[in-house]
Design an enzyme around this catalytic site. Structure first.
Site, PDB file in Angstrom:
ATOM      1  N   ASP A  93     -18.726 -33.521 -34.657  1.00  0.00           N
ATOM      2  CA  ASP A  93     -17.963 -32.490 -33.957  1.00  0.00           C
ATOM      3  C   ASP A  93     -18.678 -31.174 -33.669  1.00  0.00           C
ATOM      4  O   ASP A  93     -18.195 -30.399 -32.860  1.00  0.00           O
ATOM      5  CB  ASP A  93     -16.651 -32.214 -34.713  1.00  0.00           C
ATOM      6  CG  ASP A  93     -15.509 -31.867 -33.754  1.00  0.00           C
ATOM      7  OD1 ASP A  93     -15.642 -32.154 -32.547  1.00  0.00           O
ATOM      8  OD2 ASP A  93     -14.504 -31.298 -34.199  1.00  0.00           O
ATOM      9  N   HIS A 136     -17.587 -25.922 -38.410  1.00  0.00           N
ATOM     10  CA  HIS A 136     -17.823 -25.836 -36.958  1.00  0.00           C
ATOM     11  C   HIS A 136     -16.665 -25.189 -36.210  1.00  0.00           C
ATOM     12  O   HIS A 136     -16.762 -24.958 -35.004  1.00  0.00           O
ATOM     13  CB  HIS A 136     -18.163 -27.212 -36.369  1.00  0.00           C
ATOM     14  CG  HIS A 136     -17.101 -28.236 -36.592  1.00  0.00           C
ATOM     15  ND1 HIS A 136     -17.052 -28.999 -37.727  1.00  0.00           N
ATOM     16  CD2 HIS A 136     -16.041 -28.622 -35.835  1.00  0.00           C
ATOM     17  CE1 HIS A 136     -16.003 -29.824 -37.656  1.00  0.00           C
ATOM     18  NE2 HIS A 136     -15.380 -29.607 -36.516  1.00  0.00           N
TER      19      HIS A 136
END
Length: 972
Positions: A109, A378
């Site tokens: 991701d 993230h």
């Protein structure tokens, strides 16, 4: 509170229901990634029966932890130190609790992939790496040519010694494709979508997929097989990784598995017809199958996959700057943690009978380890979270920062046996409103393993001040009016401190011959830059021993910088511009937390500039204020530029060679992105260099695209960016991440702030519109010089900016200060820890883990359920040493360095045992055998050994290596 809310809504249910369901079918498997949620579940939710089942499932290989860090960290805007921290934090828990060590990654991701990542995961002992989000056009090309798998040499200096096999997911990425042609309902997501804040009482979730029944099972099987075959064509082996799940899935695992089981059985019963067999697998199972095929693999060099675009007008380059304040606080927290760890480690070694409670101290450090690890996510430091989640990260960071400041203050008090009433409060290079009229002391700790000479800033209430060291000698200092406050003054103290040591300074209000220099202010008239008279150029020089900067008095703007050693002059101007961006999704591409989509070229923001110069014997500060017009009262932009003059007898090399700039930007208008553009007459060919995660440098040639060329030429600058011509280099060093680009020859521009709002439904649903009305105050240091000189300076300077000294304040108690002769020379002064300038002492800490470093012993204690007994282990010290240079970068500094660990650490005590470990500490390097993948250069498949380990505590550190050790001292 976000974490609790997520645990309540779905995360706890994932682990509870998955563990229960795995026990019901021997064929079922599952992979788990981020440890933060798992640890919360393990500590607060899991029953003893669940825990015993987890142990069993791990042993059977049916539950597999991949990556195993606290989070799945971002790759673009994080420092390698913090990536290692969060990985170590998760790995320590997994090894201590289960005796297991993850060997595969699942980096599906993060928005783009950094070349630091293969090195990081290889050093952690991984056999293969999996990633997904790379440029859409590049992925399409690799997919068509069956090039989604390769052996990646992340570091040019470490090359095949730290390579890793890498799998890039195909265009379907990491989620199951949900379209099923035989129904307008979705398929494969039978548990639906997690509902916030409460799970539905009746167990019926939104968007639950069409269940598998006797009537549709054949249609389901055909759909699945068709997708598997489509993917098989993109890879060289007949093994297909088919990810089942997505974000926030498997919170009701029983409905998932009860639909998956019959579907897989059906396909396998008809495998002759379908030409496919299917089985539940972990990532490890998949990579083992691919490894066993023994194909010869292509090598990819140290290029990365940044920036990342998903469509022609979707460049994910906005997040390099989003939530600049969070990015700054995350880095300050990381830097304070670094200082606190070594301060505590020295205290435990040198003051074993000290009064500070070690267990409590470790808890304080752990609160900041946890907060700094968590924000590397993230959707954390990237600024791509909602305001509520951002507030959680901020409050966890601030709580950890406060804990570590308190800890450092109490350690200092104990080491100095001060009266416990003497209030010591600490401030980490934020100007503290600290010093009042009484005598005070300032304690300054240098967390780097080098001698440093630098200035620390203290807020004071008088102009007439004097500063003395422990022996009563006068210390050079300068005091001047503060830029931020009209009622206080800034006192700059010149400090000289050896590695990992502290010094005490006494600050007194005083008139007399020993008082600090006073910075005199000259204010210049505000200039209308649109009507500047080009004919009569008047230049105002500001000079120190290294540079002469000229300011154009027609505009009050910078004109040029002369590097005095070579007498080379570079025309150099700086201006603030704004990119105007679109917020209406119906009218075209938008900018948001992730994306940067400029409407057109950037527009200059100011028509008038004010100038004030404060000059004194040690420092000159140039303050420039940028106004939207000549009569405007308030400014949104300001630059404070500082140049230092170091007195004789001090090592002023680094201080003299850097031009410090602090910016004040905001509040911005809506849908504006603020950049500082520095334009020079260097003929750079628009070639930019930026760092990857503070670890290595990437070359960034300007690329022309059909669409979105401006945004697709932005890159992350985590610590460093530079431009150069044949002879001269202009280097920028940063203390937080920014987007950076070279949009013209001789130019470099840095995004300092963003304020955005848009009406895209998805962004509104998640509150991702970045309406950030704050004022940000980032700092950038400029270094100008020959390539040879800047090569020597920038690594040490970048770390000096990252790890500025920690400043603590305290009032002197009523007793008369001891006479110099009686002053005990504290052991902290007499035993500095110093490494050569091409090495960095990256970690010196006491982790506290209770696992045995002997693997067989650790496995035994896990089986006997004794793995967590007893207190934290304070005898094991974690040490990391990093070589800062690449092979061939510098004739001297790129050489390998021989380090004697016994003599390096003799100030802490007598080293008894040194064990060399993998990056996160869980492997003995002598037993770590990673899979060696077959390539044209290395035709045999096998295992690769990592490094040669020293006898006798003598270690040779080669370029770019990061070496990790456990150190045990005598008497601990």
């Amino acid at each position: 509170f976000f974490l609790q809310e997520s645990m309540h809504a779905y995360a706890a249910n994932v682990y509870t229901s998955v563990v229960e369901e795995l026990m019901k079918g021997k064929q079922r498997k599952f992979i788990a990634v981020e440890q933060e949620f798992f640890r919360l579940w393990w500590d607060a939710v899991a029953t003893d029966r669940h825990k015993q089942q987890v142990h069993q499932l791990l042993q059977e290989g049916r539950l597999e932890f991949v990556i195993g860090g606290q989070v799945m960290h971002d790759e673009a805007v994080t420092l390698i130190d913090d990536q290692i921290l969060q990985l170590t934090e998760g790995h320590g828990f997994l090894y201590e609790t289960f005796g297991i060590r993850p060997q595969f990654s699942w980096h599906v991701d993060p928005f783009g992939a950094s070349a630091t990542t293969p090195t990081l995961f290889a050093l952690a002992g991984f056999n293969a790496h999996l990633t997904s989000r790379i440029d859409y056009d590049l992925k399409a090309d690799m997919q068509k040519n069956k090039k989604l798998q390769f052996v990646w040499h992340g570091s040019p200096s470490l090359s095949e010694r730290q390579e890793i096999f890498t799998h890039v997911m195909d265009q379907y990425s990491y989620c199951t494709p949900s379209q099923i042609p035989f129904s307008n309902r979705s398929g494969f997501y039978w548990n639906g979508i997690a509902a916030f804040p409460d799970p539905p009482k009746d167990g019926v979730y939104p968007n639950m997929s069409l269940p598998v029944t006797d009537t549709n099972i054949r249609l389901y099987a055909q759909t699945m097989v068709a997708n598997i075959k489509e993917r098989a064509a993109w890879f060289r082996t007949s093994d297909v990784l088919w990810p089942w799940g997505c974000d926030k899935q498997f919170f009701n695992a029983s409905v998932q598995y009860s639909n998956m089981d019959p579907l897989l059985d059906y396909i396998n019963k008809h495998s002759d017809e379908f030409g496919v067999t299917v089985e539940y697998a972990t990532v490890g199972d998949y990579f083992q199958a691919v490894y066993n095929r023994n194909l010869t693999r292509e090598i990819r060099d140290s290029k990365d996959f940044l920036p990342y675009s998903t469509e022609p007008f979707q460049a994910w380059t906005g997040f390099y700057t989003s939530r600049s304040t969070l990015k700054g606080v995350a880095r300050r927290a990381s830097s304070l943690l670094y200082a606190g760890e070594s301060f505590f480690t020295q205290y435990v070694q040198k003051h074993p009978a000290g009064s500070v409670c070690k267990c409590g101290a470790l808890r304080k450090l752990q609160s900041l380890r946890w907060a700094v690890s968590e924000v590397q996510h993230h959707d954390g430091i990237t600024g791509t979270e909602s305001p509520k989640v951002k507030d959680m990260y901020m409050s966890n960071l601030m709580y950890g920062i406060l804990n570590v400041k308190k800890l450092m203050a109490s350690i200092f008090l104990d080491m100095n046996n001060a009266k416990k009433t003497g209030e010591v409060y600490s401030s980490v290079y934020v100007k503290d409103s600290g010093i009042r009229d009484v005598d005070q002391y300032v304690v300054v700790y240098n967390p780097l393993a080098w001698n440093i000479t630098t200035f620390v800033t203290v807020s004071v209430s008088h102009l007439a001040m004097s500063v003395f060291d422990e022996l009563g000698h006068s210390v050079p200092a300068q005091v001047q009016s503060s830029a931020e406050s009209h009622s206080t003054y800034d006192l700059y103290i010149l400090v000289e401190i050896s590695g990992l040591s502290y010094r005490k300074y006494n600050v007194k209000p005083l008139n007399g011959k020993q008082s600090a220099f006073i910075g005199k202010s000259v204010k210049y008239k505000r200039k209308d830059i649109t009507r500047a008279d080009q004919q009569s150029q008047q230049l105002l020089p500001v000079i120190n021993n290294c540079y002469q900067i000229l300011f154009d008095q027609n505009t009050n703007m910078m004109h040029s910088i002369t590097e005095r050693e070579t007498n080379r002059t570079v025309q150099l101007t700086q201006e603030f511009l704004e990119y105007h961006v679109n917020g209406d999704a119906t009218k075209g591409p938008i900018s948001d937390n992730y994306l940067f989509a400029p409407n057109a070229s950037a527009v200059p923001v100011s028509k008038a500039v004010g100038l004030e110069v404060l000059s004194g014997n040690l420092m000159t500060e140039i303050r420039q204020y940028f106004y939207s017009n000549v009569t405007c009262q308030d400014y949104i932009y300001a630059v404070y530029t500082r140049m230092y003059t170091v007195p004789e007898g001090y090592d002023g090399k680094l201080l003299c060679r850097r031009i410090e700039q602090e910016y004040s930007v905001g509040p911005l208008e809506l849908n504006r992105e603020a950049v500082l553009r520095t334009s020079t007459n260097l003929n750079t060919g628009q070639l930019l260099y930026t760092d990857s995660n503070g670890y290595q440098i990437q070359k960034r040639p300007f690329k022309a695209y059909v669409n979105n060329t401006v945004a697709r030429n932005y890159y992350p600058m985590v610590q460093t960016a530079f431009i150069e011509d044949d002879t001269t280099r202009l280097m920028l060093l940063a203390e937080r991440a920014h987007g950076v680009s070279s949009q013209g020859n001789g130019q470099v521009e840095v995004v300092l702030h963003r304020r955005l709002w848009n009406n895209l439904q998805w962004d509104l649903n998640y509150n991702l519109t970045l309406n950030d009305s704050s004022v940000v105050r980032p700092v950038i240091w400029l270094i100008l010089g020959t390539k040879a000189i800047t090569n020597i300076l920038y690594r040490t300077s970048g770390l000096a900016l990252e790890h500025r000294p920690v400043v603590m304040f305290g009032e002197l108690s009523g007793d008369k200060p001891k006479l110099p002769g009686q002053l005990e020379q504290n052991s902290a002064h007499s035993s500095p820890v110093t490494v050569p300038p091409n090495l960095h002492l990256q970690t010196l800490s006491i982790p506290g883990w209770r696992y045995s470093s002997n693997h067989a012993e650790q496995i035994r204690s896990v089986h006997m359920g004794k793995q967590k007994e007893g207190d934290a282990d304070f005898s094991r010290v974690l040490l990391r040493i990093r070589h800062l240079y690449e092979v061939g970068e510098d004739p001297v500094l790129s050489q390998p360095v021989v380090v004697n660990l016994k003599s390096l650490l003799k100030g802490l005590g007598s080293v008894m045992v040194v064990e060399e470990r993998s990056l996160t500490g869980t492997w003995d390097v002598n037993t770590l055998k990673r899979w060696k993948w077959k390539t044209a250069q290395y035709p045999s498949k096998g295992f690769s050994n990592s490094t040669e380990t020293s006898e006798d505590c003598i270690v040779t550190v080669h370029p770019k290596e990061i070496r990790t050790f456990f150190v045990y001292f005598q008497g601990q």
